[in-house]
Motif scaffolding. Structure first.
Motif, mmCIF file in Angstrom:
data_model
loop_
_atom_site.group_PDB
_atom_site.id
_atom_site.type_symbol
_atom_site.label_atom_id
_atom_site.label_comp_id
_atom_site.label_asym_id
_atom_site.label_seq_id
_atom_site.Cartn_x
_atom_site.Cartn_y
_atom_site.Cartn_z
ATOM 1 N N UNK A 1 -46.988 -6.124 -1.885
ATOM 2 C CA UNK A 1 -46.876 -4.904 -2.699
ATOM 3 C C UNK A 1 -47.757 -4.988 -3.947
ATOM 4 N N UNK A 2 -48.999 -5.466 -3.730
ATOM 5 C CA UNK A 2 -49.954 -5.568 -4.826
ATOM 6 C C UNK A 2 -51.276 -4.949 -4.401
ATOM 7 N N UNK A 3 -52.101 -4.686 -5.388
ATOM 8 C CA UNK A 3 -53.469 -4.263 -5.096
ATOM 9 C C UNK A 3 -54.253 -5.491 -4.640
ATOM 10 N N UNK A 4 -55.384 -5.252 -4.010
ATOM 11 C CA UNK A 4 -56.225 -6.377 -3.593
ATOM 12 C C UNK A 4 -56.660 -7.179 -4.815
ATOM 13 N N UNK B 1 -56.427 -12.182 -7.973
ATOM 14 C CA UNK B 1 -56.198 -12.797 -9.279
ATOM 15 C C UNK B 1 -55.016 -13.759 -9.216
ATOM 16 N N UNK B 2 -53.920 -13.346 -8.580
ATOM 17 C CA UNK B 2 -52.731 -14.197 -8.479
ATOM 18 C C UNK B 2 -53.052 -15.495 -7.745
ATOM 19 N N UNK B 3 -53.815 -15.396 -6.660
ATOM 20 C CA UNK B 3 -54.150 -16.586 -5.881
ATOM 21 C C UNK B 3 -55.114 -17.497 -6.627
ATOM 22 N N UNK B 4 -56.077 -16.924 -7.308
ATOM 23 C CA UNK B 4 -56.990 -17.747 -8.106
ATOM 24 C C UNK B 4 -56.235 -18.445 -9.232
ATOM 25 N N UNK C 1 -49.505 -6.170 -17.653
ATOM 26 C CA UNK C 1 -49.133 -4.956 -16.908
ATOM 27 C C UNK C 1 -49.288 -5.144 -15.395
ATOM 28 N N UNK C 2 -49.937 -6.232 -14.974
ATOM 29 C CA UNK C 2 -50.104 -6.515 -13.551
ATOM 30 C C UNK C 2 -48.792 -6.996 -12.914
#
Length: 105
Positions: A34-37, A42-45, A66-67
């Protein structure tokens, strides 16, 4: 001093050339989370850099970003309270559960 609000217009930008099929894979994983690409990448990096200890505290994702959703903020806050060993164990457990769920489909 008031902190600047994150904006896609003011954020650093970097063009990445993806191998064939990776864009679709990222899009699918992002939908499942449920996230944008962009947020998924960014989360994985960030996770990778944190695990390697290569991400300084000043660059790590802020809880007021805000992400992040409310649940993500709570998880991140609790995750940061764990020891490095506990963090690795939790990540391994989650990865195992995800693999089991995929195998069950």
């Amino acid at each position: 001093m008031k902190q600047a609000v994150y904006s896609s217009r003011t954020a650093d930008k970097f063009v990445v050339r993806l191998p064939d099929g990776m864009r679709e894979n990222i899009a699918e994983v992002a939908r499942n989370h449920h996230r944008s690409m962009n947020s998924e990448i960014i989360a994985r990096l960030e996770q990778s850099l944190i695990q390697e200890g290569a991400l300084g505290e000043e660059l790590s994702m802020r809880l007021d970003s805000p992400e992040l959703s409310l649940h993500e903020r709570e998880l991140l806050q609790r995750f940061r309270q764990l020891s490095h060993r506990q963090q690795n164990a939790l990540i391994a457990l989650i990865a195992h559960d995800v693999e089991m769920a995929v195998d069950a489909e």
